[in-house]
Write a protein that holds these residues in place. Structure first.
Motif, mmCIF file in Angstrom:
data_model
loop_
_atom_site.group_PDB
_atom_site.id
_atom_site.type_symbol
_atom_site.label_atom_id
_atom_site.label_comp_id
_atom_site.label_asym_id
_atom_site.label_seq_id
_atom_site.Cartn_x
_atom_site.Cartn_y
_atom_site.Cartn_z
ATOM 1 N N SER A 283 0.807 -1.219 0.000
ATOM 2 C CA SER A 283 0.000 0.000 0.000
ATOM 3 C C SER A 283 0.843 1.273 0.000
ATOM 4 C CB SER A 283 -0.934 0.000 1.212
ATOM 5 O OG SER A 283 -0.209 -0.140 2.421
ATOM 6 N N ARG A 284 2.149 1.136 -0.217
ATOM 7 C CA ARG A 284 3.027 2.300 -0.295
ATOM 8 C C ARG A 284 3.264 2.652 -1.767
ATOM 9 N NH1 ARG A 284 6.083 1.080 3.490
ATOM 10 N NH2 ARG A 284 7.444 -0.363 2.382
ATOM 11 N N GLU A 285 3.136 3.924 -2.094
ATOM 12 C CA GLU A 285 3.324 4.352 -3.482
ATOM 13 C C GLU A 285 4.732 4.027 -3.948
ATOM 14 O OE1 GLU A 285 2.633 8.307 -6.282
ATOM 15 O OE2 GLU A 285 3.206 8.557 -4.177
ATOM 16 N N TYR B 234 0.735 4.272 -7.672
ATOM 17 C CA TYR B 234 0.430 2.836 -7.607
ATOM 18 C C TYR B 234 1.397 2.193 -6.618
ATOM 19 C CZ TYR B 234 -1.743 -1.353 -9.658
ATOM 20 O OH TYR B 234 -2.496 -2.490 -9.871
ATOM 21 N N GLY B 235 0.867 1.251 -5.837
ATOM 22 C CA GLY B 235 1.712 0.485 -4.940
ATOM 23 C C GLY B 235 2.104 -0.823 -5.598
ATOM 24 N N TRP C 188 -2.068 -2.030 -5.682
ATOM 25 C CA TRP C 188 -3.059 -1.065 -5.192
ATOM 26 C C TRP C 188 -2.836 0.294 -5.828
ATOM 27 C CZ3 TRP C 188 -7.227 -2.221 -2.471
ATOM 28 C CH2 TRP C 188 -7.230 -3.329 -1.608
ATOM 29 N N ARG C 189 -3.914 1.025 -6.056
ATOM 30 C CA ARG C 189 -3.806 2.450 -6.354
ATOM 31 C C ARG C 189 -3.722 3.179 -5.015
ATOM 32 N NH1 ARG C 189 -4.425 3.361 -11.655
ATOM 33 N NH2 ARG C 189 -5.686 1.908 -12.893
ATOM 34 N N VAL C 190 -2.821 4.140 -4.949
ATOM 35 C CA VAL C 190 -2.549 4.826 -3.686
ATOM 36 C C VAL C 190 -2.811 6.314 -3.892
ATOM 37 C CG1 VAL C 190 -0.842 5.297 -1.901
ATOM 38 C CG2 VAL C 190 -0.790 3.112 -3.128
ATOM 39 N N VAL D 135 -6.629 3.838 -0.082
ATOM 40 C CA VAL D 135 -5.936 2.807 -0.856
ATOM 41 C C VAL D 135 -7.046 2.045 -1.568
ATOM 42 C CG1 VAL D 135 -4.460 0.772 -0.735
ATOM 43 C CG2 VAL D 135 -4.088 2.668 0.850
ATOM 44 N N TRP D 136 -6.955 1.912 -2.890
ATOM 45 C CA TRP D 136 -8.140 1.441 -3.598
ATOM 46 C C TRP D 136 -7.776 0.779 -4.912
ATOM 47 C CZ3 TRP D 136 -9.422 3.926 -8.338
ATOM 48 C CH2 TRP D 136 -8.659 5.067 -8.621
#
Length: 502
Positions: free
Chosen positions: A297-299, A310-311, A314-316, A327-328
């Motif tokens: 979850s980290r960019e 983006y992680g 995940w999109r951050v 976070v999505w």
């Protein structure tokens, strides 16, 4: 201290009895209801239903989720078979599959089965994307969408239906793809990265990806009813999704890629999706360590330090306040769309799935979830929302062009059969200008086919693709007929009068 005389006690007792006798009597249930707070989700329910109507969505379900499961669930509408949508109705989730795939990969890394910085070619010798580029592409590059694969590469390896090759057998199609940049040099979102990850997982584990992700992630998370392949889709009686056809939403059984669970053909019911959200609200507990979830979850950044939004799966961020810390991931499969959005600082998530999707009004589908999430985070109800105007204008333009060119071709055919003699024969330049408009749809159709292919165009925008195909065929017919008529007229020293345009 002065004390009230004892003789006043009977008077107070009498007054108390009278007050009790004269007080209004209420039922315990009514008193309890009066003490209960208003439904905290009623406004969100109302907003979602109105947006459903505005976007023409046949069926939708959503849930507000905490670390221990759903806090609120709601469902409306009908599925593709006409049955009422409930919390138990299965949907496909599209690219919401990507964080699930990333979880499976990071779990293998925690177990020492692979390393995130392993070259992909170490696990897949057949991965030769970009020639010399390939040995420098790592598992992390695939997860972070920085491998250099362009967005269009998805059409080369994804959305297969029927008798489809396994992920590793699709890799040669990437040999012909030109890299956007060296590995790590540029962010570019494409499902091809996650198709390659499926092949990596299968190489490391020796089992099909759908089986591995079910055993390693979905069942431990509590998503026991998840759809990972055609067999589980049949077991769950997955109804057709809906696609827009000339402005009318219609059920279309588009099928699913039997080896596509890693990038987009994953699904399940509302409780399955909520279970996955709860897993991440618990920091990956039971499947991943908190450190691994933090890494997901980290960019990520490119090699020059530029943030990607983006992680690892995940999109951050990237959303307006109060969702700027979200976070999505959103996703779509032909006929379906879904979004999973985490609000880590609040310990809440909102998940939503819809049985309708149109490529040209994707924003209208995802905006419903973002609006509901903002309300959950304390924002007022959003005003308005994306409309289907762009889609409707596109369909009207391509359909109108198809009708006009069909009528033009018919007129050219009639003029060829009944020639008339004007004053002067046409020049080659005049003929070229007459046939050029009819050839424009051919060029547009060629671009669409080059990018999406026949299957992709029909799966994601069938009405636009079919209208464009008719327009291209009619345009070619019109061009051929007009050229023939002009050549014949020049030979005869005269030209037929141009057929009247519709």
């Amino acid at each position: 201290m002065n004390r009230r005389p004892a003789r006043s006690a009977p008077r107070w007792a009498a007054a108390l009895c009278a007050a009790l006798l004269l007080a209004p009597v209420g039922s315990p249930a009514a008193d309890a209801a009066a003490r209960e707070p208003a439904d905290p989700y009623a406004a969100i329910d109302d907003y979602v239903q109105r947006r459903m109507e505005a976007t023409g969505t046949p069926g939708l379900s959503y849930a507000v989720v905490g670390p221990d499961g759903p806090l609120h669930r709601a469902a409306w509408g009908t599925d593709g078979d006409g049955a009422p949508v409930t919390a138990g109705t299965p949907f496909l989730w599209g690219s919401v599959a990507k964080p699930v795939t990333a979880t499976a990969v990071l779990a293998l890394a925690e177990d020492g089965e692979l390393g995130l910085d392993d070259p992909v070619a170490d696990h897949l010798p057949e991965f030769r994307f970009g020639g010399a580029h390939a040995p420098r592409t790592t598992v992390r590059h695939l997860l972070a969408q920085t491998s250099g694969l362009p967005p269009s590469s998805a059409f080369a390896v994804s959305d297969c239906r029927g008798d489809c090759p396994r992920p590793a057998d699709r890799l040669p199609a990437l040999d012909r793809v030109r890299p956007l940049a060296p590995p790590g040099g540029e962010y570019a979102y494409t499902s091809a990265n996650y198709l390659v990850l499926a092949a990596v997982v299968e190489s490391v584990t020796g089992v099909p990806f759908p089986d591995h992700v079910r055993d390693a992630v979905l069942e431990p998370a509590g998503a026991d009813g998840a759809i990972t392949d055609p067999a589980s889709a049949r077991d769950r009686a997955l109804a057709p999704g809906h696609l827009p056809l000339w402005g009318v939403t219609a059920p279309v059984a588009a099928g699913l890629d039997p080896h596509g669970a890693a990038y987009g053909y994953l699904g399940g019911d509302l409780d399955d999706l909520a279970a996955i959200a709860s897993l991440y609200l618990r920091g990956g507990g039971g499947v991943l360590s908190a450190d691994s979830f933090g890494e997901m979850s980290r960019e990520q950044t490119t090699d020059d330090g530029e943030g990607t939004g983006y992680g690892l799966g995940w999109r951050v961020g990237g959303l307006d306040a109060p969702l700027d810390g979200a976070v999505w991931h959103s996703g779509a499969a032909p006929g379906y769309s879904a979004v999973l959005l985490l609000l880590p600082e609040r310990g809440l998530a909102l998940v939503m799935q819809q049985n309708s999707h149109g490529l040209l009004h994707d924003a209208a589908s995802t905006d419903v979830l973002f609006g509901a999430s903002a309300m959950l985070a304390g924002a007022p109800e959003p005003e308005g929302g994306p409309s289907r105007t762009a889609y409707l204008l596109t369909v009207a333009a391509t359909t109108g062009l198809a009708v006009w060119l069909t009528a033009t071709a018919a007129g050219a055919c009639a003029a060829l059969r009944r020639p008339r003699t004007p004053a002067a024969p046409p020049t080659g330049t005049a003929t070229a200008f007459r046939i050029l408009p009819g050839l424009l749809p051919v060029g547009a159709g060629a671009v669409l086919l080059a990018v999406a292919g026949v299957d992709g165009a029909l799966a994601w925008a069938p009405d636009v693709a079919l209208s464009l195909a008719v327009a291209a065929a009619a345009g070619v017919a019109s061009a051929v007929l007009r050229t023939w008529a002009d050549v014949r007229a020049r030979r005869a020293g005269a030209v037929p009068v141009r057929a009247s345009r519709p």
